[in-house]
Design an enzyme around this catalytic site. Structure first.
Site, mmCIF file in Angstrom:
data_model
loop_
_atom_site.group_PDB
_atom_site.id
_atom_site.type_symbol
_atom_site.label_atom_id
_atom_site.label_comp_id
_atom_site.label_asym_id
_atom_site.label_seq_id
_atom_site.Cartn_x
_atom_site.Cartn_y
_atom_site.Cartn_z
ATOM 1 C CG ASP A 129 124.722 -28.332 62.278
ATOM 2 O OD1 ASP A 129 125.635 -27.597 61.880
ATOM 3 O OD2 ASP A 129 124.504 -28.559 63.483
ATOM 4 C CB THR A 196 125.182 -13.830 60.575
ATOM 5 O OG1 THR A 196 124.865 -14.770 59.564
ATOM 6 C CG2 THR A 196 124.152 -13.879 61.663
#
Ligand SMILES: C[S@@+](CC[C@H](N)C(=O)[O-])C[C@H]1O[C@@H](n2cnc3c(N)ncnc32)[C@H](O)[C@@H]1O
Length: 224
Positions: A129, A196
């Site tokens: 994050d 990803t």
């Protein structure tokens, strides 16, 4: 470390029925419950193999792909977000993976208490994050005390591989990791990181991806 400040805020989000079932039925099989004592990976996996710990596995796509591509290594994924843990458990069961276990808990506590010193072949931190607002920077996972903790859990020569698409977090991580005396820059990680969907989106938005590689020095510097 200041354990009043966490690197995540637990948002419940939506848990699908399949994820809920996985948390009920598969977590007892493929999960490792948090305990404040070092675990034995040899007992858990039934063998001695290089051990990789991933922090913040999210929905587990990368975790799963790497573990499937490296049956010769063992992996522990640590994640606090229930739906992500459920998704990863479903992948583990679907593919019959024997080399991946999941801990649903704060990774800093897991590193501090469950992983003995000089244990890990690698630590993976993929897209942590970013906490972009300045007043939230203190929540960023990679800080000096974290770098010291992670370095000590690595074996000599073990690698810390972090990836981010936030340039200023990349700079912050680089300076924190360079300042940790037990770590030195490395040319690559233990394994290759597959891309990803999340990363592809970042690239489309023009976010440069940084992969940072550091290695635990062979011998601890004097005084440590
Ligand atoms: C931005 S997501 C990235 C997920 C995944 N690595 C990826 O590349 O898609 C960061 C993840 O880290 C998890 N996380 C943050 N701090 C954590 C901590 N201290 N312990 C365990 N998980 C944490 C969050 O719940 C979130 O799922």
């Amino acid at each position: 470390m200041n354990r009043g400040i966490r690197s995540y805020v637990l948002r419940q989000g939506r848990t699908t029925p399949a994820q809920a079932r996985a948390l009920d039925e598969l977590l007892p099989r493929y999960g490792i419950p948090f305990e404040p004592a070092p675990i034995s990976a040899t007992q858990i996996f039934g063998r001695d193999a290089p051990l990789v710990l991933e922090i913040g596995s999210g929905m587990g796509e990368t975790t799963y792909e790497i573990a499937a591509a490296h049956p010769e290594m063992d992996f522990i994924a640590v994640e606090v977000h229930g739906p992500g843990v459920g998704s990863l458990l479903n992948r583990v069961e679907g593919a019959g993976l024997r080399n991946l276990r999941v801990v649903r808990h704060d990774a800093v506590d897991v590193l501090s208490h469950m992983i003995a010193e000089d244990t890990l072949a690698a630590v993976h931190i993929f897209f942590p994050d970013p906490w972009p607002k300045k007043r939230h920077h203190k929540r960023r996972l990679v800080q000096p005390a974290f770098a010291a903790l992670a370095a000590r859990r690595l074996k000599a020569g073990g690698t810390l591989h972090a990836a981010t698409d936030w340039p200023d977090y990349a700079e912050h991580m680089k300076s924190v990791l360079l300042a940790e005396p037990l770590l030195e820059p490395a040319a690559h990680g233990l394994v290759e990181r597959p891309g990803t969907k999340f990363e592809a989106r970042g690239r489309r938005l023009g976010h440069p991806i940084s992969d940072l590689y550091f290695r635990r020095r062979g011998t601890a510097p004097a005084g440590r």
